[in-house]
Motif scaffolding. Sequence first.
Motif, PDB file in Angstrom:
ATOM      1  N   PRO A  97     -22.716  10.191 -21.154  1.00 29.06           N
ATOM      2  CA  PRO A  97     -24.028   9.579 -20.858  1.00 29.06           C
ATOM      3  C   PRO A  97     -25.167  10.600 -20.777  1.00 29.06           C
ATOM      4  CG  PRO A  97     -22.331   8.745 -19.341  1.00 29.06           C
ATOM      5  CD  PRO A  97     -21.724   9.881 -20.100  1.00 29.06           C
ATOM      6  N   MET A  98     -24.858  11.889 -20.617  1.00 28.32           N
ATOM      7  CA  MET A  98     -25.937  12.891 -20.566  1.00 28.32           C
ATOM      8  C   MET A  98     -26.586  13.078 -21.937  1.00 28.32           C
ATOM      9  SD  MET A  98     -24.193  15.779 -18.078  1.00 28.32           S
ATOM     10  CE  MET A  98     -25.624  16.787 -17.694  1.00 28.32           C
ATOM     11  N   LEU A  99     -25.845  12.700 -22.990  1.00 30.30           N
ATOM     12  CA  LEU A  99     -26.324  12.949 -24.350  1.00 30.30           C
ATOM     13  C   LEU A  99     -27.611  12.178 -24.660  1.00 30.30           C
ATOM     14  CD1 LEU A  99     -25.577  14.520 -26.916  1.00 30.30           C
ATOM     15  CD2 LEU A  99     -24.177  12.583 -27.620  1.00 30.30           C
ATOM     16  N   ASP A 100     -27.673  10.929 -24.258  1.00 29.40           N
ATOM     17  CA  ASP A 100     -28.885  10.120 -24.481  1.00 29.40           C
ATOM     18  C   ASP A 100     -30.102  10.788 -23.867  1.00 29.40           C
ATOM     19  OD1 ASP A 100     -27.802   8.096 -25.839  1.00 29.40           O
ATOM     20  OD2 ASP A 100     -27.766   6.653 -24.186  1.00 29.40           O
ATOM     21  N   GLY A 101     -29.934  11.293 -22.642  1.00 25.20           N
ATOM     22  CA  GLY A 101     -31.049  11.900 -21.915  1.00 25.20           C
ATOM     23  C   GLY A 101     -31.573  13.150 -22.600  1.00 25.20           C
ATOM     24  N   VAL A 102     -30.673  14.010 -23.046  1.00 25.81           N
ATOM     25  CA  VAL A 102     -31.138  15.260 -23.663  1.00 25.81           C
ATOM     26  C   VAL A 102     -31.738  15.008 -25.054  1.00 25.81           C
ATOM     27  CG1 VAL A 102     -29.730  16.840 -22.306  1.00 25.81           C
ATOM     28  CG2 VAL A 102     -28.786  15.903 -24.412  1.00 25.81           C
ATOM     29  N   PHE A 103     -31.187  14.025 -25.772  1.00 28.35           N
ATOM     30  CA  PHE A 103     -31.767  13.707 -27.086  1.00 28.35           C
ATOM     31  C   PHE A 103     -33.179  13.124 -26.952  1.00 28.35           C
ATOM     32  CE2 PHE A 103     -27.716  13.637 -29.769  1.00 28.35           C
ATOM     33  CZ  PHE A 103     -28.187  14.615 -30.640  1.00 28.35           C
ATOM     34  N   GLU A 104     -33.478  12.533 -25.796  1.00 34.10           N
ATOM     35  CA  GLU A 104     -34.823  11.988 -25.595  1.00 34.10           C
ATOM     36  C   GLU A 104     -35.889  13.068 -25.728  1.00 34.10           C
ATOM     37  OE1 GLU A 104     -35.614   9.692 -22.084  1.00 34.10           O
ATOM     38  OE2 GLU A 104     -33.894   8.406 -22.522  1.00 34.10           O
ATOM     39  N   ILE A 105     -35.551  14.290 -25.282  1.00 39.66           N
ATOM     40  CA  ILE A 105     -36.591  15.321 -25.348  1.00 39.66           C
ATOM     41  C   ILE A 105     -36.343  16.345 -26.460  1.00 39.66           C
ATOM     42  CG2 ILE A 105     -37.430  15.173 -22.990  1.00 39.66           C
ATOM     43  CD1 ILE A 105     -35.654  17.503 -22.287  1.00 39.66           C
ATOM     44  N   MET A 106     -35.277  16.189 -27.213  1.00 38.15           N
ATOM     45  CA  MET A 106     -34.983  17.137 -28.306  1.00 38.15           C
ATOM     46  C   MET A 106     -34.356  16.335 -29.439  1.00 38.15           C
ATOM     47  SD  MET A 106     -35.095  20.541 -28.513  1.00 38.15           S
ATOM     48  CE  MET A 106     -34.346  21.609 -27.340  1.00 38.15           C
ATOM     49  N   LYS A 107     -35.218  15.614 -30.158  1.00 41.95           N
ATOM     50  CA  LYS A 107     -34.708  14.581 -31.077  1.00 41.95           C
ATOM     51  C   LYS A 107     -34.029  15.132 -32.320  1.00 41.95           C
ATOM     52  CE  LYS A 107     -37.858  11.344 -29.115  1.00 41.95           C
ATOM     53  NZ  LYS A 107     -38.043  12.154 -27.913  1.00 41.95           N
ATOM     54  N   ASN A 108     -34.362  16.373 -32.670  1.00 46.45           N
ATOM     55  CA  ASN A 108     -33.777  16.938 -33.894  1.00 46.45           C
ATOM     56  C   ASN A 108     -32.666  17.945 -33.620  1.00 46.45           C
ATOM     57  OD1 ASN A 108     -35.427  15.518 -35.783  1.00 46.45           O
ATOM     58  ND2 ASN A 108     -37.118  16.739 -34.992  1.00 46.45           N
ATOM     59  N   ALA A 109     -32.147  17.925 -32.392  1.00 51.56           N
ATOM     60  CA  ALA A 109     -30.996  18.776 -32.084  1.00 51.56           C
ATOM     61  C   ALA A 109     -29.749  18.179 -32.746  1.00 51.56           C
ATOM     62  CB  ALA A 109     -30.812  18.861 -30.572  1.00 51.56           C
ATOM     63  N   LYS A 110     -28.643  18.929 -32.672  1.00 47.75           N
ATOM     64  CA  LYS A 110     -27.375  18.420 -33.218  1.00 47.75           C
ATOM     65  C   LYS A 110     -26.440  18.118 -32.053  1.00 47.75           C
ATOM     66  CE  LYS A 110     -27.988  21.838 -36.878  1.00 47.75           C
ATOM     67  NZ  LYS A 110     -28.719  21.029 -37.840  1.00 47.75           N
ATOM     68  N   ALA A 111     -25.316  17.481 -32.354  1.00 49.54           N
ATOM     69  CA  ALA A 111     -24.320  17.255 -31.300  1.00 49.54           C
ATOM     70  C   ALA A 111     -22.922  17.529 -31.826  1.00 49.54           C
ATOM     71  CB  ALA A 111     -24.409  15.825 -30.773  1.00 49.54           C
ATOM     72  N   GLY A 112     -22.089  18.051 -30.937  1.00 46.72           N
ATOM     73  CA  GLY A 112     -20.668  18.225 -31.216  1.00 46.72           C
ATOM     74  C   GLY A 112     -19.922  17.663 -30.009  1.00 46.72           C
ATOM     75  N   PHE A 113     -18.636  17.398 -30.164  1.00 49.11           N
ATOM     76  CA  PHE A 113     -17.919  16.711 -29.088  1.00 49.11           C
ATOM     77  C   PHE A 113     -16.619  17.423 -28.730  1.00 49.11           C
ATOM     78  CE2 PHE A 113     -20.709  13.849 -31.185  1.00 49.11           C
ATOM     79  CZ  PHE A 113     -21.257  13.080 -30.171  1.00 49.11           C
ATOM     80  N   LEU A 114     -16.372  17.513 -27.426  1.00 54.66           N
ATOM     81  CA  LEU A 114     -15.088  18.006 -26.927  1.00 54.66           C
ATOM     82  C   LEU A 114     -14.541  16.965 -25.956  1.00 54.66           C
ATOM     83  CD1 LEU A 114     -15.774  21.771 -25.970  1.00 54.66           C
ATOM     84  CD2 LEU A 114     -14.518  20.919 -27.975  1.00 54.66           C
ATOM     85  N   ALA A 115     -13.274  16.620 -26.100  1.00 53.78           N
ATOM     86  CA  ALA A 115     -12.623  15.771 -25.091  1.00 53.78           C
ATOM     87  C   ALA A 115     -11.655  16.657 -24.318  1.00 53.78           C
ATOM     88  CB  ALA A 115     -11.888  14.613 -25.760  1.00 53.78           C
ATOM     89  N   ILE A 116     -11.937  16.827 -23.048  1.00 53.50           N
ATOM     90  CA  ILE A 116     -11.088  17.656 -22.180  1.00 53.50           C
ATOM     91  C   ILE A 116     -10.748  16.824 -20.956  1.00 53.50           C
ATOM     92  CG2 ILE A 116     -11.015  19.732 -20.727  1.00 53.50           C
ATOM     93  CD1 ILE A 116     -12.921  21.066 -22.721  1.00 53.50           C
ATOM     94  N   LYS A 117      -9.454  16.793 -20.626  1.00 58.28           N
ATOM     95  CA  LYS A 117      -9.032  15.994 -19.457  1.00 58.28           C
ATOM     96  C   LYS A 117      -8.178  16.878 -18.580  1.00 58.28           C
ATOM     97  CE  LYS A 117      -7.947  12.150 -17.141  1.00 58.28           C
ATOM     98  NZ  LYS A 117      -8.246  12.818 -15.865  1.00 58.28           N
TER      99      LYS A 117
END
Length: 208
Positions: free
Chosen positions: A83-103
């Motif tokens: 859920p943090m991803l939506d918030g950060v993309f709001e102020i940096m719209k042209n950034a990229k994203a990568g994903f890690l699943a760690i449990k």
Amino acid sequence: MENIIQVKNSVLTNIVTKLRDTNTDSYLFRKYISEAGRILLLEALKDEKPVNKKIKIWVGEYEFPQIEEGKFVFIPIMRAGLPMLDGVFEIMKNAKAGFLAIKRDEKTLKSKLYYDRVPPLDGKTAVILDPMVATGGSLDYAVEVIKKKNPEKIISLNIIGAPEGLKRIAEKHPDIRVYIAQIDERLNDQGYIIPGIGDAGDRAFNTE
Ligand code: PRP
Ligand code: URA
């Protein structure tokens, strides 16, 4: 712990209190996590140096300062960091994203990597997103994986941390910067942060 920066912001403090409140339902919990991510990123980028670049304006081409958004790669740690991803993309719209699943294993508290979809990071600023730093095992793991991808810089945005986990990160990774909203009292015997917010992943996605 010089590289652990506790962000002083009363709106953020208010959000942490909302997250602690068990009356906050799963929908609102995700919204508050997202908003906290947005505020933490603003704080982390306060001193980021913009570069001058030409843009076309109504009277011709002019140079103006801009942040190089394409240099930033947001990396939420699934599940609770999502859920943090939506918030950060709001102020940096042209950034990229990568994903890690760690449990982390709830008994041994050892973290395990299930999924790595982070692109190569040469020349990039990796921005880790995870609301919780408890033993620090998951963040430590994420940093190790990310360092192998050769980023220029790593920052971590976190909402609540335990002193034990933050100390571990400060000692093992003094080269990264951690921006955190709240440092709580301690870990309990099961590795949960006290007072904390409970299990962030379960609360965000309505599971137990
Ligand atoms: C939570 C949280 C962190 C980790 C922190 O994830 O989002 O990643 O625990 O604990 P640590 O500092 O002791 O490693 P969890 O492993 O519960 O997975 P989930 O997000 O899928 O619920
Ligand atoms: N993970 C959570 O979600 N909460 C804690 O308190 C510790 C680890």
